[in-house]
Design a protein around this motif. Structure first.
Motif, PDB file in Angstrom:
ATOM      1  N   GLN A   1      70.548  84.121  44.416  1.00  0.00           N
ATOM      2  CA  GLN A   1      71.721  83.586  43.762  1.00  0.00           C
ATOM      3  C   GLN A   1      72.817  84.644  43.756  1.00  0.00           C
ATOM      4  O   GLN A   1      72.557  85.838  43.639  1.00  0.00           O
ATOM      5  CB  GLN A   1      71.399  83.181  42.323  1.00  0.00           C
TER       6      GLN A   1
ATOM      7  N   CYS B   1      73.619  79.482  45.773  1.00  0.00           N
ATOM      8  CA  CYS B   1      72.159  79.572  45.768  1.00  0.00           C
ATOM      9  C   CYS B   1      71.637  79.363  47.188  1.00  0.00           C
ATOM     10  O   CYS B   1      72.030  78.407  47.856  1.00  0.00           O
ATOM     11  CB  CYS B   1      71.577  78.522  44.833  1.00  0.00           C
TER      12      CYS B   1
ATOM     13  N   TRP C   1      69.591  72.901  39.714  1.00  0.00           N
ATOM     14  CA  TRP C   1      70.398  73.834  38.918  1.00  0.00           C
ATOM     15  C   TRP C   1      70.078  73.631  37.437  1.00  0.00           C
ATOM     16  O   TRP C   1      69.948  72.484  36.971  1.00  0.00           O
ATOM     17  CB  TRP C   1      71.887  73.601  39.150  1.00  0.00           C
TER      18      TRP C   1
ATOM     19  N   CYS D   1      69.004  78.687  39.567  1.00  0.00           N
ATOM     20  CA  CYS D   1      68.770  77.811  40.703  1.00  0.00           C
ATOM     21  C   CYS D   1      67.279  77.854  41.019  1.00  0.00           C
ATOM     22  O   CYS D   1      66.647  78.920  40.939  1.00  0.00           O
ATOM     23  CB  CYS D   1      69.585  78.287  41.894  1.00  0.00           C
TER      24      CYS D   1
ATOM     25  N   THR E   1      72.563  83.578  37.618  1.00  0.00           N
ATOM     26  CA  THR E   1      73.902  84.150  37.494  1.00  0.00           C
ATOM     27  C   THR E   1      74.263  84.125  36.017  1.00  0.00           C
ATOM     28  O   THR E   1      74.270  83.054  35.395  1.00  0.00           O
ATOM     29  CB  THR E   1      74.935  83.336  38.282  1.00  0.00           C
TER      30      THR E   1
END
Lengths: 113, 111
Positions: free
Chosen positions: A6, A23, A34, A91, A108
């Motif tokens: 990611q 991703c 997600w 992800c 993230t």
């Protein structure tokens, strides 16, 4: 073999801005999901894509959108950012679908100021 | 909306103690999964249970799927400090297009 990757790992935005998270699934995996994880909570489902089509959608506003590309990588887009969008965005990929193992990336970390 | 409720939310125990974490829902799932998550990382799958009544063992961890496929439990025997982490249960919808997670149980094992 590389796992789920990611990018970026960390991101700081201000309210009202737009963000794109990326991703790359494990090679050969055709399904990408997600999730949003707020501190102290479990991951909340946002989207699942399989073979480039949206197959599932969680209870998130239309400001959240995603897509899957021919190489099975995926992007998550969030418009008009709110402070409450601050979270770890995860992800996950899997080979196909039902009951198969989910492999997660490291996420993230998005901070909205 | 399908929900998975985990209990307890937080558990702090001494090394060597046993513990059980519960995952309950009013919905039926095609499978239930247990994950463990470390800070700054994504969840890592521990086990998947598919058949009602199924019991799986992974060293000191025992996982059980309820007969009606609506609930599950994770039992840890003789907990060790290395077991510290966030334990998440996740249910796979019958159609297989959504995996939903519980809020997690944060376990802290003191040496």
């Amino acid at each position: 073999d590389a796992g789920v990757t990611q990018s970026p790992t960390h991101l700081i935005k201000t309210r009202g801005q737009h963000v794109t998270l990326r991703c790359s699934p494990i090679s050969g995996h055709k399904s990408v999901s997600w999730y949003q994880q707020v501190l102290g909570q479990g991951p909340q489902f946002i989207f699942q894509y399989y073979e480039k089509e949206e197959r599932g959608r969680g209870n998130f506003p239309d400001r959240f959108s995603a897509r899957q590309f021919p190489n099975y990588s995926s992007e998550l887009n969030v418009n008009a950012l709110l402070l409450g969008d601050s979270a770890l965005y995860l992800c996950a990929s899997r080979l196909r679908g039902l009951n198969e193992k989910l492999f997660f990336g490291s996420g993230t970390q998005l901070s909205v100021l | 909306t399908q929900l998975l409720e985990q209990s307890p939310q937080f558990l702090s125990i001494q090394e060597g103690e046993n513990l059980t974490v519960y995952c309950n829902s009013s919905s039926v799932f095609s499978s239930l999964q247990w994950y463990r998550q470390e800070p700054g990382e994504g969840p890592v799958l521990l086990v998947t249970v598919v058949t009602g009544g199924e019991v799986k063992k992974l060293k000191r961890l025992t996982f059980q799927f309820g007969d009606a496929r609506k609930d599950s439990s994770l039992h840890i025997t003789a907990a060790q400090p290395g077991d510290t982490g966030l334990y998440l249960c996740a249910g796979e919808e019958m159609r297989g297009f959504k995996t939903i997670f519980g809020a997690g149980t944060r376990l802290f094992v003191k040496a």
